[in-house]
Design an enzyme around this catalytic site. Structure first.
Site, PDB file in Angstrom:
ATOM      1  N   ASP A  53       1.478  12.363  -9.737  1.00 49.70           N
ATOM      2  CA  ASP A  53       1.812  11.569  -8.560  1.00 49.70           C
ATOM      3  C   ASP A  53       0.573  11.581  -7.686  1.00 49.70           C
ATOM      4  O   ASP A  53       0.208  12.621  -7.112  1.00 49.70           O
ATOM      5  CB  ASP A  53       3.003  12.195  -7.829  1.00 49.70           C
ATOM      6  CG  ASP A  53       3.401  11.441  -6.563  1.00 49.70           C
ATOM      7  OD1 ASP A  53       2.635  10.551  -6.131  1.00 49.70           O
ATOM      8  OD2 ASP A  53       4.458  11.757  -6.003  1.00 49.70           O
ATOM      9  N   TYR A 160      -2.170  -4.741   1.604  1.00 53.30           N
ATOM     10  CA  TYR A 160      -2.716  -4.664   0.244  1.00 53.30           C
ATOM     11  C   TYR A 160      -4.198  -5.027   0.189  1.00 53.30           C
ATOM     12  O   TYR A 160      -5.010  -4.248  -0.338  1.00 53.30           O
ATOM     13  CB  TYR A 160      -1.901  -5.533  -0.703  1.00 53.30           C
ATOM     14  CG  TYR A 160      -2.330  -5.425  -2.145  1.00 53.30           C
ATOM     15  CD1 TYR A 160      -1.980  -4.306  -2.907  1.00 53.30           C
ATOM     16  CD2 TYR A 160      -3.094  -6.421  -2.745  1.00 53.30           C
ATOM     17  CE1 TYR A 160      -2.386  -4.194  -4.224  1.00 53.30           C
ATOM     18  CE2 TYR A 160      -3.495  -6.309  -4.060  1.00 53.30           C
ATOM     19  CZ  TYR A 160      -3.138  -5.192  -4.796  1.00 53.30           C
ATOM     20  OH  TYR A 160      -3.551  -5.076  -6.105  1.00 53.30           O
ATOM     21  N   LYS A 164      -7.450  -2.472  -0.786  1.00 52.61           N
ATOM     22  CA  LYS A 164      -8.385  -2.701  -1.886  1.00 52.61           C
ATOM     23  C   LYS A 164      -9.821  -2.880  -1.384  1.00 52.61           C
ATOM     24  O   LYS A 164     -10.785  -2.546  -2.094  1.00 52.61           O
ATOM     25  CB  LYS A 164      -7.936  -3.905  -2.706  1.00 52.61           C
ATOM     26  CG  LYS A 164      -6.633  -3.664  -3.469  1.00 52.61           C
ATOM     27  CD  LYS A 164      -6.717  -2.463  -4.396  1.00 52.61           C
ATOM     28  CE  LYS A 164      -5.482  -2.306  -5.257  1.00 52.61           C
ATOM     29  NZ  LYS A 164      -5.576  -1.164  -6.199  1.00 52.61           N
TER      30      LYS A 164
END
Length: 235
Positions: A53, A160, A164
């Site tokens: 994880d 998002y 990135k």
């Protein structure tokens, strides 16, 4: 042949990348948070499985011990990632994105990359040709998201692409700090996976091409770059 660990590899791009590397003769660890799904994926592919994880320090440390006990690591593919969406599968608009949502996305997509990379660096340093591939996105290109003629310009979300973009900076900084490594960020393309609710138009076979290519670079290959399957992307 090399030994590779791919996080988030029980399905989608990670799974296809594992399949391709195994077909090339490499040893591959399937890293997955869900132990049962991870084991099943590894059995199907003839890979090894390690539970990991990326948001949990203890889990990552245990994964390092498991891989080290089995011989070491040459290639790390930081593939695990999330994209938060509404129940109807639509992207949360920028103006509605909260700090808590940003934090949740960054915990996996950014802090997870650093957590896993930092933990596995001692193993990678022992490799004769260490490689790190960070799975980024075309939405991380400031050039593309600010150009009305690019498809990325129309993406309405905040968390998002910001995560990135951070991955790209992480890639560059690690590449400068570790000149004996080959460390690159890759944009798979808009691929049909669970990450985006299967709204992508590329197949996983197409999406994995850039990941596999950068996972197999040799010591003369690029480092500190940002690539898709067609070549270099603008930052």
């Amino acid at each position: 042949m090399s030994t590779a660990l791919i996080t988030g590899a029980n399905k989608g791009l990670g799974y296809e990348t594992a399949r391709r590397l195994i077909a090339e003769g490499h040893t591959v660890w399937i890293g997955a948070r869900d132990a049962e799904r991870g084991r099943q994926a590894a059995e199907r592919l003839g890979a090894r499985f390690v539970q990991i994880d990326v948001t949990n320090d203890a889990s990552v440390a245990a994964a390092v011990r498991a891989v080290e006990a089995d011989g070491g690591l040459d290639v790390l593919v930081n593939n695990a990632g999330i994209e938060l969406r509404r129940p109807d599968n639509s992207v949360v608009p920028t103006a509605e994105t909260t700090a808590d949502q940003m934090r949740q996305t960054f915990e996996t997509n950014v802090f997870g990359v650093v957590r896993v990379t930092h933990a596995f660096l001692p193993l990678l340093r022992r490799s004769a040709a260490p490689v790190i591939v960070n799975v980024s996105s075309g939405l991380a290109s400031l050039d593309h998201v600010s150009d009305p003629d690019q498809p990325a310009y129309m993406f309405p979300g905040l968390d998002y692409p910001a995560s990135k973009l951070a991955v790209n900076m992480i890639t560059v900084q690690y590449a400068k700090a570790l000149p004996s490594f080959r460390i690159n960020a890759v944009e798979p393309g808009f691929t049909k996976t669970d990450l985006n609710g299967n709204t992508g138009f590329q197949t996983v076979e197409q999406g994995a091409e850039a990941i596999v290519r950068m996972a197999l670079v040799d010591l003369d290959g690029p480092t500190g770059g940002y690539f898709d399957r067609n070549g270099t992307l603008p930052w």
